[in-house]
Design an enzyme around this catalytic site. Sequence first.
Site, mmCIF file in Angstrom:
data_model
loop_
_atom_site.group_PDB
_atom_site.id
_atom_site.type_symbol
_atom_site.label_atom_id
_atom_site.label_comp_id
_atom_site.label_asym_id
_atom_site.label_seq_id
_atom_site.Cartn_x
_atom_site.Cartn_y
_atom_site.Cartn_z
ATOM 1 N N CYS A 96 0.820 -1.207 0.000
ATOM 2 C CA CYS A 96 0.000 0.000 0.000
ATOM 3 C C CYS A 96 0.863 1.269 0.000
ATOM 4 O O CYS A 96 1.476 1.579 -1.012
ATOM 5 C CB CYS A 96 -0.975 -0.030 1.177
ATOM 6 S SG CYS A 96 -2.392 1.088 0.965
ATOM 7 N N ARG A 130 -12.799 5.521 -2.353
ATOM 8 C CA ARG A 130 -11.975 4.593 -1.581
ATOM 9 C C ARG A 130 -12.318 3.160 -1.980
ATOM 10 O O ARG A 130 -13.492 2.777 -2.028
ATOM 11 C CB ARG A 130 -12.186 4.791 -0.086
ATOM 12 C CG ARG A 130 -11.145 4.076 0.754
ATOM 13 C CD ARG A 130 -10.922 4.736 2.100
ATOM 14 N NE ARG A 130 -9.644 4.296 2.658
ATOM 15 C CZ ARG A 130 -8.503 4.912 2.480
ATOM 16 N NH1 ARG A 130 -8.457 6.020 1.780
ATOM 17 N NH2 ARG A 130 -7.380 4.451 2.999
ATOM 18 N N HIS A 195 -3.406 -5.954 1.899
ATOM 19 C CA HIS A 195 -3.121 -6.020 3.335
ATOM 20 C C HIS A 195 -3.657 -7.328 3.895
ATOM 21 O O HIS A 195 -4.035 -8.233 3.191
ATOM 22 C CB HIS A 195 -3.865 -4.879 4.049
ATOM 23 C CG HIS A 195 -3.301 -3.524 3.856
ATOM 24 N ND1 HIS A 195 -2.151 -3.082 4.482
ATOM 25 C CD2 HIS A 195 -3.761 -2.457 3.144
ATOM 26 C CE1 HIS A 195 -1.939 -1.817 4.179
ATOM 27 N NE2 HIS A 195 -2.886 -1.409 3.356
#
Length: 244
Positions: A96, A130, A195
């Site tokens: 990320c 997002r 993640h």
Amino acid sequence: MGEKNLKISIAHLYPKLLNLYGDIGNIITLKKRCEWRGIEIEFEEINIGDKIKEHDIYFIGGGQDKQQEEVADELYRQKEFLTEERDRNAVFLGICGGYQLFGHYYQPHDKEKLKGISLMDAYTIAGDKRFIGNVTAKTDFLSPETLVGFENHSGLTYLQGDTKPLATVSVGNGNNGKDKTEGGRYKNVFGTYLHGSFLPKNPHFADYMIELALEKRYGEKFQLEKLDDKLELDTHTTLVGKAY
């Protein structure tokens, strides 16, 4: 050369600032998969103000914008050395925010551009949406071919030149929600938005990193002894194709 006579060194870059969504699990996975095979590990945490020394694997996680800004300045001061390490075939994994800093820059909405260290030919700009949820993506160099993980980012990353996608997205958004790419790879530098944490769910990719690190250190190709990965691969398979 037997695995019990082997050694690799691992550096965890800025864990006090960049460690979202269980990113430390990636370091634990690399360590344990080496220990279970009798491969000796040298490990070092690199924090703000520390000089980065030569290692076989460099890992950097993700974080909030404020922490990413602090790390960006620190990384840029050591750009020349890290570029030399890339060209000596050291293995890098960025998650990320760390992945974004492997490119040329990250451009936030209302702040100055954050300089990256250009380990790969890529750039990131802030998006208006997002991307949150599970991701399934397919590689062309691993077995199993799939990678799974959890993305939570608004940055839009675009790859250029010799930097190729890590994988092609079938579920989720990946780099930018448009071109179906997820992550990037150039030489032994890898970046991903996955993640949660990435390597425990993808033990085949962890082993690939370890094999590349051994090749870098010893100058010959390695095929690691297989481990009993039933639990890890069951977890991996359960997540394939699931968006939430």
